[in-house]
Design a protein around this motif. Structure first.
Motif, short mmCIF file in Angstrom:
data_model
loop_
_atom_site.label_atom_id
_atom_site.label_comp_id
_atom_site.label_asym_id
_atom_site.label_seq_id
_atom_site.Cartn_x
_atom_site.Cartn_y
_atom_site.Cartn_z
N ILE A 114 14.55 -4.40 -17.45
CA ILE A 114 14.58 -4.65 -16.00
C ILE A 114 14.11 -3.41 -15.24
O ILE A 114 13.32 -3.50 -14.29
N ILE A 115 14.59 -2.23 -15.66
CA ILE A 115 14.18 -0.98 -15.00
C ILE A 115 12.68 -0.76 -15.17
O ILE A 115 11.98 -0.38 -14.21
N ASP A 116 12.17 -1.03 -16.35
CA ASP A 116 10.73 -0.87 -16.58
C ASP A 116 9.93 -1.77 -15.65
O ASP A 116 8.89 -1.35 -15.10
N ARG A 117 10.40 -2.99 -15.46
CA ARG A 117 9.67 -3.93 -14.59
C ARG A 117 9.66 -3.45 -13.14
O ARG A 117 8.64 -3.52 -12.46
N VAL A 118 10.79 -2.92 -12.67
CA VAL A 118 10.85 -2.41 -11.29
C VAL A 118 9.86 -1.26 -11.11
O VAL A 118 9.14 -1.18 -10.11
N PHE A 119 9.80 -0.35 -12.09
CA PHE A 119 8.89 0.79 -12.00
C PHE A 119 7.43 0.34 -12.04
O PHE A 119 6.58 0.90 -11.35
N GLU A 120 7.14 -0.66 -12.86
CA GLU A 120 5.75 -1.10 -13.02
C GLU A 120 5.25 -1.88 -11.81
O GLU A 120 4.10 -1.74 -11.40
N GLU A 121 6.13 -2.68 -11.19
CA GLU A 121 5.70 -3.52 -10.06
C GLU A 121 5.48 -2.71 -8.79
O GLU A 121 4.59 -3.01 -8.00
N LYS A 122 6.33 -1.70 -8.56
CA LYS A 122 6.23 -0.84 -7.37
C LYS A 122 6.15 -1.65 -6.07
O LYS A 122 5.40 -1.32 -5.14
N LYS A 123 6.90 -2.75 -6.00
CA LYS A 123 6.86 -3.58 -4.80
C LYS A 123 7.66 -2.95 -3.66
O LYS A 123 8.64 -2.25 -3.90
N TYR A 124 7.22 -3.21 -2.44
CA TYR A 124 7.99 -2.77 -1.28
C TYR A 124 9.15 -3.74 -1.11
O TYR A 124 8.96 -4.95 -0.97
N VAL A 125 10.37 -3.20 -1.12
CA VAL A 125 11.58 -4.03 -1.01
C VAL A 125 12.50 -3.42 0.04
O VAL A 125 12.85 -2.24 -0.04
N GLU A 126 12.89 -4.23 1.02
CA GLU A 126 13.84 -3.77 2.03
C GLU A 126 14.56 -4.98 2.62
O GLU A 126 13.93 -5.98 2.97
N LEU A 127 15.89 -4.89 2.73
CA LEU A 127 16.69 -5.97 3.32
C LEU A 127 17.25 -5.60 4.67
O LEU A 127 17.63 -6.48 5.45
N ASP A 128 17.34 -4.31 4.95
CA ASP A 128 17.90 -3.85 6.21
C ASP A 128 16.82 -3.90 7.29
O ASP A 128 15.85 -3.15 7.24
N PRO A 129 16.94 -4.81 8.29
CA PRO A 129 15.89 -4.94 9.32
C PRO A 129 15.61 -3.64 10.05
O PRO A 129 14.46 -3.41 10.48
N SER A 130 16.61 -2.78 10.19
CA SER A 130 16.41 -1.53 10.92
C SER A 130 15.55 -0.53 10.14
O SER A 130 15.12 0.48 10.69
N LYS A 131 15.31 -0.80 8.86
CA LYS A 131 14.54 0.13 8.03
C LYS A 131 13.20 -0.42 7.57
O LYS A 131 12.47 0.24 6.84
N VAL A 132 12.88 -1.64 7.99
CA VAL A 132 11.61 -2.25 7.56
C VAL A 132 10.44 -1.53 8.22
O VAL A 132 10.43 -1.32 9.44
N GLU A 133 9.46 -1.14 7.40
CA GLU A 133 8.21 -0.54 7.88
C GLU A 133 7.08 -1.47 7.48
O GLU A 133 6.57 -1.40 6.36
N VAL A 134 6.69 -2.35 8.39
CA VAL A 134 5.69 -3.37 8.06
C VAL A 134 4.38 -2.74 7.64
O VAL A 134 3.67 -3.25 6.75
N LYS A 135 4.04 -1.58 8.23
CA LYS A 135 2.75 -0.94 7.91
C LYS A 135 2.68 -0.48 6.45
O LYS A 135 1.59 -0.28 5.92
N ASP A 136 3.83 -0.30 5.81
CA ASP A 136 3.84 0.14 4.42
C ASP A 136 3.69 -0.99 3.41
O ASP A 136 3.52 -0.75 2.21
N VAL A 137 3.74 -2.23 3.92
CA VAL A 137 3.77 -3.38 3.01
C VAL A 137 2.39 -3.83 2.60
O VAL A 137 2.16 -4.22 1.46
N GLY A 138 1.44 -3.75 3.48
CA GLY A 138 0.10 -4.26 3.19
C GLY A 138 -0.09 -5.65 3.76
O GLY A 138 0.76 -6.16 4.50
N CYS A 139 -1.18 -6.28 3.40
CA CYS A 139 -1.52 -7.58 3.96
C CYS A 139 -0.99 -8.72 3.10
O CYS A 139 -0.70 -8.55 1.93
N SER A 140 -0.90 -9.88 3.71
CA SER A 140 -0.51 -11.08 2.97
C SER A 140 -1.74 -11.66 2.30
O SER A 140 -2.84 -11.11 2.37
N GLY A 141 -1.56 -12.79 1.69
CA GLY A 141 -2.69 -13.43 1.01
C GLY A 141 -3.81 -13.83 1.96
O GLY A 141 -4.94 -14.02 1.55
N LEU A 142 -3.51 -13.97 3.27
CA LEU A 142 -4.53 -14.35 4.25
C LEU A 142 -5.15 -13.13 4.92
O LEU A 142 -5.80 -13.23 5.95
N HIS A 143 -4.92 -11.95 4.33
CA HIS A 143 -5.47 -10.70 4.84
C HIS A 143 -5.03 -10.40 6.27
O HIS A 143 -5.80 -9.91 7.09
#
Length: 801
Positions: free
Chosen positions: A370-399
């Motif tokens: 599980i730890i290996d998968r988290v390191f390999e995916e490097k996905k942006y994950v945040e649940l706290d709305p006060s800490k979300v940085e949309v600019k760090d996430v990138g674009c959706s499938g519709l660019h």
């Protein structure tokens, strides 16, 4: 009887480091050297001037070491790594801090003239002359000199200076292990006070010569002895002024030196028997000693005491009984179920140590993928709305930029996937859990259920188990996988946040999803369905875990013992020397496995293994000079084949940490082998000579001393019963006054007598027996040969500069 030294090292963090990159930042890591030999490399912390490492190490080494140095480096991908600065702690400095050095230390500039290492072999004589006595200095050889040239070696020569006269030896090309056997003479004037200076230099054709170290002698002392010969440690030139302290930043360290004289096993048997008797009797016996040890142990050293006791009882097969006694003691003084095992008591600390010693391989099996998968995916994950940085996430499938709601939903889905995978892996791991861990959890579950039997406390036995398994073992490992050996590097900021949120979710599951845990962070609500499902899975897992029968447990333990896990395993490159040049392509990658029987290899981890070296045939495991193969991470295993012929296999590792871990493992498993070598060649025999010292005799004894006692302590190390007993004795001796005061109080209350009423008459009072055992051990240490630090008969002659 043996003298043992160890260094407990914690590299905490750095601050105010200078920027080494054009981005205005640095990528710092630390190299730890003991007497200029690299032992440890921390992970790199990227793009920061205030790195946090939090890495802990324990190094066992001979008591003859002189200093430990911490180099802060800046990692560069395209060029040689930059040196930022260093902190050096001498042995004497550490010895002056019995509780250890702890705090911030300023980094100082690294001066090449101070980066010296090695020893020089000299013979000094006062001989008659035609008009006056003469001082004769024979420069014989040197070993382990600092490599100053790009080829990983030096071109050393020695300059001898006395009374205004200077003489030099010849130059030995491309060697850190030169042999000169040259003699120089100087006229001696009686009463002269000028010292003799012997300095080693690296000759350079184009640039200035590099300083390799020096030794300064008091000639007046030599008048009295007339002749001295020996190996002398080269000293740095510390005459230069240093850059102002603090300008290079600071390093926070915790370093403790521990010197122990370990007596023969028989000396510790009374102490071990007494403690084991207390544990076997449990709460049915007098029950004084274990509670008293906890009572007299300060918070700062409780973890060390808990670990030492735990290892001692593990070695005696009483770990479960010891922990059961601690469970009962804590349950006896706990009235509120929600405070159970929440303090840093001896029970909590002992269970933490127990899980790390007995359950680390199990943790790796469940958590590793599980730890290996988290390191390999490097996905942006945040649940706290006060800490979300949309600019760090990138674009959706519709660019198009993702909205905050999309980020939160995607994050929740990622965490639900990871949490579900972890809980599923845990549910399937009942049989993989070590038998002794299962038995201990079963006993904990039963004791808590007996103490809190009412229906309102139905979940308390489960929470008692999860408070250790989830909150003190799995969650810390998820948050800091590097510190639990799950990863080689620290997580970057994005991965670290994912791990933290996953650890929080695991904690909520471990707390059985109580309203109090949910109320703390309402933004964790999207995970609640998975958490609730996880609670059911976890309860089912614990029910199965603690439901094992005694006979089934014994059968499982026997089956596991027949499949002894490897001491060390992993990919290495193997090489055998042929011809005159070093060929990197001649290294072949194979999967190696070290067990208590042999060092074996296979093409892949799952392939059939072939034994390379029988464990009993190993004679030394040492590093190889960088110039031999063009790499600083090559080791050699010197062994005898079945015909008794000496052989050497060369193995290349990928980094200094892996190199030292393999050397450490090989040394530990072969430490009791007969015929271990005292010297070796750090080079290779190529063509017609050794690359290190240029000797032409292949069977030459060796130009450097072996380092079989230098090892790193790891979680899977074999138990050292005598050392654990010695450490427990040392702790009890430190609190002896408190124990005697307690004995006087108990004696006054019960009317008991003194510790010993007559010759050979031991009291039945366990505390009185313990005090007598401590006294006997103290006398045994006092009567043992004086353990002054070995320094050689030549030490008084050399002035420490």
């Amino acid at each position: 009887m043996a003298k043992r030294s160890s260094l407990s090292i914690r590299i905490v963090e750095g601050k105010n480091l200078p920027a080494k990159d054009i981005t205005g930042s640095s990528d710092p890591y630390c190299i730890v050297k003991v007497d200029n030999e690299p032992i440890i490399r921390t992970a790199t912390v990227w793009k920061t001037l205030c790195p946090f490492w939090g890495e802990e190490y324990q190094v066992h080494l001979p008591p003859t070491f002189h200093a430990v140095a911490f180099y802060v480096m800046d990692e560069d991908a395209l060029s040689r790594d930059d040196v930022i600065g260093k902190v050096c702690l001498t042995r004497d400095t550490l010895a002056a801090h019995p509780k250890g050095f702890s705090g911030w230390a300023h980094l100082t500039e690294v001066d090449p003239d101070e980066e010296v290492q090695g020893e020089i072999h000299l013979r000094l004589e006062v001989v008659p002359g035609p008009r006056a006595r003469r001082l004769r200095c024979s420069v014989l050889e040197a070993r382990d000199l600092a490599p100053k040239d790009r080829n990983g070696a030096s071109d050393p020569f020695v300059r001898v200076r006395y009374n205004g006269q200077t003489q030099e030896t010849s130059i030995v090309k491309k060697s850190c292990y030169p042999r000169w056997n040259e003699t120089f003479e100087f006229e001696l004037e009686e009463g002269a006070t000028e010292p003799l200076c012997v300095a080693a230099w690296d000759w350079d054709l184009v640039s200035r010569n590099d300083f390799l170290g020096k030794v300064i002698f008091n000639v007046q002392r030599l008048w009295a002895t007339q002749q001295e010969e020996g190996w002398f440690r080269l000293q740095p030139d510390q005459s230069k002024s240093r850059r102002g302290e603090g300008s290079l930043g600071s390093l926070q360290l915790e370093v403790r030196l521990r010197d122990e004289t370990v007596l023969p096993s028989g000396c510790y048997q009374p102490l071990v028997r007494l403690l084991c008797c207390e544990v076997k009797l449990g709460t049915q016996g007098p029950g004084q000693l274990i509670p008293l040890i906890e009572e007299t142990t300060s918070t700062e050293c409780r973890q060390d005491v808990a670990t030492n006791l735990l290892k001692l009882f593990l070695g005696q097969g009483l770990a479960k009984d010891f922990l059961d006694l601690l469970f009962q003691l804590e349950l006896g003084r706990t009235s509120e179920a929600n405070t159970l095992f929440r303090s840093n008591s001896l029970a909590s600390k002992s269970m933490e140590s127990f899980l790390k010693v007995a359950g680390m391989r199990y943790l790796h099996g469940v958590l590793g993928p599980i730890i290996d998968r988290v390191f390999e995916e490097k996905k942006y994950v945040e649940l706290d709305p006060s800490k979300v940085e949309v600019k760090d996430v990138g674009c959706s499938g519709l660019h198009r930029p993702q909205t905050e709601a999309e980020v939160l939903e995607q994050s929740a889905q990622t965490l639900r996937t990871h949490l579900g995978a972890l809980l599923s892996a845990l549910s399937r791991s009942v049989r993989a859990c070590p038998a002794v861990v299962r038995a201990t959890f079963r006993q904990l579950f039963r004791r808590v259920r007996e103490r809190f039997p009412s229906a309102q406390h139905e979940n308390v036995p489960f929470i008692a188990v999860t408070s250790f398994l989830c909150l003190r073992f799995f969650s810390p490992a998820i948050m800091a996988p590097k510190l639990f050996h799950l990863r080689e590097r620290h997580a970057d900021a994005r991965t670290s946040r994912t791990l933290l949120l996953l650890a929080k979710a695991v904690q909520n599951v471990g707390n059985m999803d109580t309203p109090a845990s949910r109320a703390k962070e309402a933004w964790m609500e999207p995970l609640q369905p998975t958490v609730r499902q996880g609670v059911a899975q976890l309860k089912d897992f614990i029910t199965k875990l603690v439901d094992i029968e005694e006979k089934e447990e014994l059968d499982l333990q026997r089956a596991l013992s027949l499949q002894a896990p490897p001491v060390k395993e992993g990919p290495l490159f193997i090489h055998r020397t042929k011809g005159k040049g070093h060929l990197m392509s001649s290294f072949k990658k194979l999967h190696f496995s070290l067990t208590t029987e042999a060092l074996s290899f296979a093409k892949t981890p799952s392939s059939k293994k072939s034994a390379l070296v029988k464990l009993a045939n190993i004679r030394a495991a040492e590093k190889v000079e960088e110039k031999s193969f063009g790499s600083s991470h090559v080791m050699q295993v010197i062994y005898e084949d079945d015909a008794g012929t000496p052989q050497t296999v060369y193995l290349q590792c990928k980094c200094v940490n892996e190199l030292n871990q393999w050397l450490s493992a090989l040394r530990k498993v072969s430490i009791n082998n007969p015929g271990l070598l005292g010297s070796y060649h750090p080079g290779v025999f190529r063509g017609d000579k050794w690359s290190c010292c240029h000797q032409k005799d292949k069977s030459d004894l060796g130009c450097d001393k072996t380092r079989s006692r230098v090892t790193l302590q790891e979680w899977n190390d074999p138990l050292d019963h005598d050392l654990e007993a010695q450490l427990i004795y040392r702790h009890l001796l430190g609190v002896e006054a408190a124990l005697r005061e307690k004995h006087r109080e108990l004696s006054a209350a019960t009317g008991a007598g003194s510790v010993r009423t007559g010759p050979g008459e031991a009291s039945e009072d366990p505390l009185a027996q313990l005090l007598q055992v401590l006294q006997d051990l103290q006398e045994a240490h006092s009567s043992s040969p004086a353990g002054s630090r070995p320094s050689g008969p030549n030490r008084p002659l050399a002035l420490q500069t």
